[in-house]
Design a protein around this motif. Structure first.
Motif, PDB file in Angstrom:
ATOM      1  N   MET A   1       0.808  -1.218   0.000  1.00 13.02           N
ATOM      2  CA  MET A   1       0.000   0.000   0.000  1.00 13.02           C
ATOM      3  C   MET A   1       0.844   1.274   0.000  1.00 13.02           C
ATOM      4  O   MET A   1       0.357   2.335  -0.373  1.00 13.02           O
ATOM      5  CB  MET A   1      -0.952  -0.011   1.201  1.00 13.02           C
ATOM      6  N   ASN A   2       2.092   1.195   0.440  1.00  9.11           N
ATOM      7  CA  ASN A   2       2.962   2.363   0.412  1.00  9.11           C
ATOM      8  C   ASN A   2       3.846   2.382  -0.838  1.00  9.11           C
ATOM      9  O   ASN A   2       4.447   3.398  -1.137  1.00  9.11           O
ATOM     10  CB  ASN A   2       3.870   2.389   1.654  1.00  9.11           C
ATOM     11  N   TYR A   3       3.946   1.238  -1.496  1.00  6.65           N
ATOM     12  CA  TYR A   3       4.791   1.068  -2.679  1.00  6.65           C
ATOM     13  C   TYR A   3       6.272   1.103  -2.266  1.00  6.65           C
ATOM     14  O   TYR A   3       6.665   1.906  -1.408  1.00  6.65           O
ATOM     15  CB  TYR A   3       4.500   2.111  -3.739  1.00  6.65           C
ATOM     16  N   PRO A   4       7.105   0.247  -2.876  1.00  2.00           N
ATOM     17  CA  PRO A   4       8.529   0.205  -2.518  1.00  2.00           C
ATOM     18  C   PRO A   4       9.212   1.566  -2.641  1.00  2.00           C
ATOM     19  O   PRO A   4       9.929   1.998  -1.756  1.00  2.00           O
ATOM     20  CB  PRO A   4       9.094  -0.822  -3.496  1.00  2.00           C
ATOM     21  N   LEU A   5       8.974   2.226  -3.789  1.00  2.66           N
ATOM     22  CA  LEU A   5       9.582   3.538  -4.029  1.00  2.66           C
ATOM     23  C   LEU A   5       8.537   4.476  -4.615  1.00  2.66           C
ATOM     24  O   LEU A   5       7.655   4.046  -5.358  1.00  2.66           O
ATOM     25  CB  LEU A   5      10.764   3.421  -5.001  1.00  2.66           C
ATOM     26  N   THR A   6       8.642   5.751  -4.276  1.00  2.00           N
ATOM     27  CA  THR A   6       7.725   6.760  -4.809  1.00  2.00           C
ATOM     28  C   THR A   6       8.511   7.999  -5.219  1.00  2.00           C
ATOM     29  O   THR A   6       9.288   8.541  -4.420  1.00  2.00           O
ATOM     30  CB  THR A   6       6.660   7.154  -3.766  1.00  2.00           C
ATOM     31  N   ILE A   7       8.307   8.416  -6.464  1.00  2.00           N
ATOM     32  CA  ILE A   7       8.910   9.664  -6.953  1.00  2.00           C
ATOM     33  C   ILE A   7       7.890  10.778  -6.765  1.00  2.00           C
ATOM     34  O   ILE A   7       6.710  10.612  -7.087  1.00  2.00           O
ATOM     35  CB  ILE A   7       9.295   9.530  -8.444  1.00  2.00           C
TER      36      ILE A   7
ATOM     37  N   ASN B   1       0.667  -2.983  -7.779  1.00  2.00           N
ATOM     38  CA  ASN B   1      -0.206  -3.079  -6.607  1.00  2.00           C
ATOM     39  C   ASN B   1      -1.096  -4.309  -6.738  1.00  2.00           C
ATOM     40  O   ASN B   1      -2.102  -4.296  -7.441  1.00  2.00           O
ATOM     41  CB  ASN B   1      -1.050  -1.803  -6.484  1.00  2.00           C
ATOM     42  N   GLU B   2      -0.727  -5.388  -6.063  1.00  2.00           N
ATOM     43  CA  GLU B   2      -1.481  -6.643  -6.176  1.00  2.00           C
ATOM     44  C   GLU B   2      -2.860  -6.540  -5.552  1.00  2.00           C
ATOM     45  O   GLU B   2      -3.793  -7.246  -5.955  1.00  2.00           O
ATOM     46  CB  GLU B   2      -0.689  -7.785  -5.535  1.00  2.00           C
ATOM     47  N   VAL B   3      -3.009  -5.670  -4.548  1.00  2.00           N
ATOM     48  CA  VAL B   3      -4.316  -5.472  -3.914  1.00  2.00           C
ATOM     49  C   VAL B   3      -5.288  -4.851  -4.915  1.00  2.00           C
ATOM     50  O   VAL B   3      -6.437  -5.290  -5.057  1.00  2.00           O
ATOM     51  CB  VAL B   3      -4.180  -4.580  -2.661  1.00  2.00           C
TER      52      VAL B   3
ATOM     53  N   ASP C   1       7.632  -0.325  -8.493  1.00  2.00           N
ATOM     54  CA  ASP C   1       7.759  -1.662  -7.906  1.00  2.00           C
ATOM     55  C   ASP C   1       9.202  -2.133  -8.081  1.00  2.00           C
ATOM     56  O   ASP C   1       9.716  -2.191  -9.203  1.00  2.00           O
ATOM     57  CB  ASP C   1       6.806  -2.636  -8.593  1.00  2.00           C
ATOM     58  N   SER C   2       9.854  -2.453  -6.957  1.00  2.00           N
ATOM     59  CA  SER C   2      11.257  -2.875  -6.986  1.00  2.00           C
ATOM     60  C   SER C   2      11.463  -4.014  -6.009  1.00  2.00           C
ATOM     61  O   SER C   2      10.948  -3.996  -4.894  1.00  2.00           O
ATOM     62  CB  SER C   2      12.165  -1.690  -6.612  1.00  2.00           C
ATOM     63  N   LYS C   3      12.221  -5.022  -6.428  1.00  2.00           N
ATOM     64  CA  LYS C   3      12.543  -6.144  -5.547  1.00  2.00           C
ATOM     65  C   LYS C   3      13.649  -5.776  -4.560  1.00  2.00           C
ATOM     66  O   LYS C   3      13.745  -6.343  -3.476  1.00  2.00           O
ATOM     67  CB  LYS C   3      12.979  -7.364  -6.371  1.00  2.00           C
TER      68      LYS C   3
ATOM     69  N   ILE D   1      11.461   8.665  -2.464  1.00  2.00           N
ATOM     70  CA  ILE D   1      11.399   8.194  -1.081  1.00  2.00           C
ATOM     71  C   ILE D   1      11.044   6.716  -1.070  1.00  2.00           C
ATOM     72  O   ILE D   1      10.310   6.230  -1.937  1.00  2.00           O
ATOM     73  CB  ILE D   1      10.364   9.027  -0.267  1.00  2.00           C
ATOM     74  N   GLY D   2      11.591   5.970  -0.109  1.00  2.00           N
ATOM     75  CA  GLY D   2      11.312   4.541   0.024  1.00  2.00           C
ATOM     76  C   GLY D   2      10.258   4.288   1.090  1.00  2.00           C
ATOM     77  O   GLY D   2      10.036   5.119   1.974  1.00  2.00           O
ATOM     78  N   TRP D   3       9.626   3.121   1.029  1.00  2.00           N
ATOM     79  CA  TRP D   3       8.566   2.794   1.989  1.00  2.00           C
ATOM     80  C   TRP D   3       9.088   2.755   3.417  1.00  2.00           C
ATOM     81  O   TRP D   3       8.377   3.084   4.363  1.00  2.00           O
ATOM     82  CB  TRP D   3       7.919   1.450   1.618  1.00  2.00           C
TER      83      TRP D   3
END
Length: 399
Positions: A62-68, A126-128, A223-225, A245-247
């Motif tokens: 829900m926060n996502y791995p990374l957000t620009i 986002n799998e949800v 989405d990043s592993k 920013i990262g989760w």
């Protein structure tokens, strides 16, 4: 040192003594105390790790791995998006537009974030959302969370009114922008804070309501592993008008608090083992006091102080290490039982899962075993040393 002699005496002192039953009882209590302490510690650490990873998994989605995010308006556009997609082929990007919104149903008002997204891109990160998105968005279609739908008493196909922070003229006054949407999907992440406050619609609907320019975004979800590695790589490719920013940075305080609770719990439960180890000390000291004449006789017959020390030290180790071993078996067995049987059921709306999550970290497991072993080692050392310091001549003279 005569190992056969030491082993024979250890076996003799481990037997039940009818004349001094309380010594044997004290040893049994020490054994059980250490076993129970290790068992509880293993299960407790497994639960703490499981809960942390469960929250991390859900927050990760829900926060996502990374957000620009943009530092100035209009800094994120299709040009930047295409540039990042060409440079980072292994990552998935989902641009979004957002606005604060209020949901109104009758007399109920709920606040949250209203997202305009490309559903095909959003499904990839986002799998949800992917589970809730079953058909293309219609005109002014929206996807909301299950808790919100239940609270408002609405379902798929029902209408819902949104009030936005943007103001529009209405006669001689200004009124909040409002629009009625049709519920076309319902998602469930397991975290009510997000399920009640996140709403998704298409770019087309969002742009039409807010009169937004197509291709100009409020941010990009990635989405990043390996987000902790990729954040530095992406940062080097971003212009100064854009940040990332990262989760873990968004939820740093939450996980720091969980780590502190975990350490505090480990220390508190380790004290249980420490208290149980005091029974080893008392049991061995009682054995030494009641066997003073026998120890003195052994010393006078040629037994060395080192052999006496090893006899009582080994007695303590057998009680302590035996307790650690049995406690480990009980702890691991308890974990398997809790994993496969719903003995403990959690409220899903609070914890995000109804099953008790268990995940024992190898580092924690080793720390428990080593910590318990060191405590029993130290507990056995003092009584053994006292036994080796018995003055044989003085004791035999008094006896």
């Amino acid at each position: 040192m005569n190992s056969k002699f030491v082993n024979t005496m250890v076996k003799r002192y481990l037997r039940f003594d009818r004349e001094h039953p309380f010594i044997f009882l004290s040893a049994i209590l020490a054994f059980l105390g250490i076993a129970i302490g290790v068992m509880v510690l293993i299960i407790a650490m497994a639960i703490m790790n499981g809960m942390e990873k469960e929250f991390e998994k859900r927050l990760f989605v829900m926060n996502y791995p990374l957000t620009i995010y943009p530092k100035v308006r209009g800094a994120i556009d299709n040009e930047l998006l295409e540039s990042l997609e060409n440079k980072f082929l292994d990552l998935k990007f989902s641009p979004y537009m957002q606005s604060q919104a209020l949901v109104r149903k009758g007399g109920t008002l709920k606040g949250g974030l209203f997202f305009g997204i490309d559903p095909e891109r959003e499904k990839e990160v986002n799998e949800v959302f992917a589970k809730a998105y079953t058909k293309p968005f219609g005109k002014y279609g929206v996807i909301i969370g299950r808790p919100l739908a239940d609270e408002l008493g609405i379902g798929i196909g029902d209408k819902i009114m949104f009030l936005f922070s943007k103001m529009e003229p209405a006669g001689l006054s200004l009124m909040p922008l409002s629009k009625r949407f049709k519920v076309e999907g319902i998602f469930r992440s397991g975290l009510n804070a997000y399920d009640e406050s996140y709403y998704y619609t298409s770019f087309k609907s969002f742009e039409k309501i807010f009169k937004r320019k197509p291709g100009e975004y409020d941010g990009i979800h990635i989405d990043s592993k390996k987000p902790m590695r990729d954040i530095e790589l992406i940062k080097s490719e971003l212009p100064s008008t854009v940040g990332i920013i990262g989760w873990w940075q968004q939820n740093g305080n939450f996980f720091a608090a969980m780590q502190m609770e975990k350490r505090a719990l480990f220390i508190v439960l380790m004290l249980i083992i420490l208290i149980a180890s005091l029974n080893i000390v008392s049991s061995l000291l009682m054995t030494v006091m009641n066997r003073r004449s026998e120890v003195a006789l052994l010393l006078s017959l040629g037994a060395s102080k080192k052999e006496i020390l090893h006899i009582f030290f080994r007695l303590g180790l057998i009680i302590g290490v035996g307790g650690v071993f049995i406690g480990t078996l009980l702890g691991l067995s308890g974990m398997e039982i809790l994993k496969h049987f719903d003995i403990i059921s959690l409220p899903e709306d609070v914890y995000g899962t109804s099953r008790l999550p268990l995940d024992l970290d190898l580092k924690d497991f080793i720390s428990i075993i080593v910590g318990a072993f060191v405590i029993t080692l130290l507990s056995s050392l003092y009584p053994a040393k006292k036994a080796s310091q018995i003055d044989a001549l003085k004791v035999l003279r008094n006896e």
